[in-house]
Design a protein around this motif. Structure first.
Motif, short mmCIF file in Angstrom:
data_model
loop_
_atom_site.label_atom_id
_atom_site.label_comp_id
_atom_site.label_asym_id
_atom_site.label_seq_id
_atom_site.Cartn_x
_atom_site.Cartn_y
_atom_site.Cartn_z
N ILE A 76 0.85 -1.20 0.00
CA ILE A 76 0.00 0.00 0.00
C ILE A 76 0.88 1.24 0.00
CG2 ILE A 76 -1.78 1.31 1.24
CD1 ILE A 76 -2.88 -1.31 0.36
N ALA A 77 0.53 2.20 -0.82
CA ALA A 77 1.25 3.48 -0.83
C ALA A 77 0.22 4.59 -0.89
CB ALA A 77 2.17 3.55 -2.04
N ARG A 78 0.45 5.64 -0.09
CA ARG A 78 -0.41 6.82 -0.10
C ARG A 78 0.50 8.04 -0.14
NH1 ARG A 78 -3.13 3.59 3.32
NH2 ARG A 78 -5.29 3.16 2.81
N GLY A 79 0.06 9.02 -0.89
CA GLY A 79 0.85 10.24 -0.92
C GLY A 79 0.09 11.39 -1.53
N GLU A 80 0.50 12.58 -1.15
CA GLU A 80 -0.07 13.78 -1.74
C GLU A 80 0.51 13.94 -3.14
OE1 GLU A 80 -2.26 16.09 -0.24
OE2 GLU A 80 -2.44 14.55 1.30
N VAL A 81 -0.34 14.20 -4.10
CA VAL A 81 0.09 14.38 -5.48
C VAL A 81 -0.55 15.64 -6.01
CG1 VAL A 81 0.03 13.40 -7.81
CG2 VAL A 81 0.33 11.90 -5.85
N ASP A 82 0.27 16.46 -6.66
CA ASP A 82 -0.24 17.68 -7.28
C ASP A 82 -0.98 17.28 -8.56
OD1 ASP A 82 -0.74 20.15 -8.40
OD2 ASP A 82 1.36 20.77 -8.50
#
Length: 162
Positions: A76-82
């Motif tokens: 699982i990966a989560r991140g803020e993305v523009d």
């Protein structure tokens, strides 16, 4: 007029190539464009992204998805993305991934262990204006029919023996 999803995907990819996108990013754009249109999202997002080449989301989104996937822990990966002002297009790119991926409220979530749920997209009816714009951009990939272009390998070159 109704078009096959494959026809729309191929034309979108060729248009991206004609606008300066490398082959891999153009192919990714073609897949995302079909899902974008099938979901009823705005055609203007696709045209805007094309107009930002050789930069913009067509170049950035595949790289962001890959970087995020590489940082996955326990799948699982989560991140803020523009979203570069095109959040619906980023959603379409996420939906085009082989693994489950979603984009909501500025956060992209990728689950490498779960396949992306797919719905069959066979036919669609994009606007003729969009298809015409893409056809003009795709035509930039063509070379003129001249002796000099054939001498450099275009078409069958100079060895056509039919």
């Amino acid at each position: 007029m109704s078009r096959s999803a494959n026809e729309v995907m191929t034309l979108a990819a060729k248009a991206a190539r004609g606008s300066g996108a490398p082959p891999a990013q153009a192919a990714d754009f073609g897949q995302a464009a079909v899902l974008h249109l099938a979901a009823g999202r705005a055609e203007t997002d696709l045209l805007q992204a094309m107009g930002l080449l050789p930069g913009g989301p067509i170049m950035a989104f595949p790289l962001e998805l890959q970087k995020l996937s590489e940082r996955a822990r326990d799948g699982i990966a989560r991140g803020e993305v523009d979203a570069l002002g095109l959040p619906d297009l980023l959603k379409s790119y996420a939906e085009a991934m082989a693994c489950a991926a979603t984009f909501a409220q500025g956060t992209l979530t990728v689950d490498l262990g779960t396949p992306q749920p797919r719905r069959a997209v066979t036919r669609m009816t994009p606007s003729e204006a969009l298809l015409d714009d893409w056809a003009v951009l795709a035509a930039r990939l063509l070379v003129p029919e001249t002796e000099s272009s054939r001498a450099r390998g275009a078409g069958a070159g100079l060895t056509d023996n039919d």
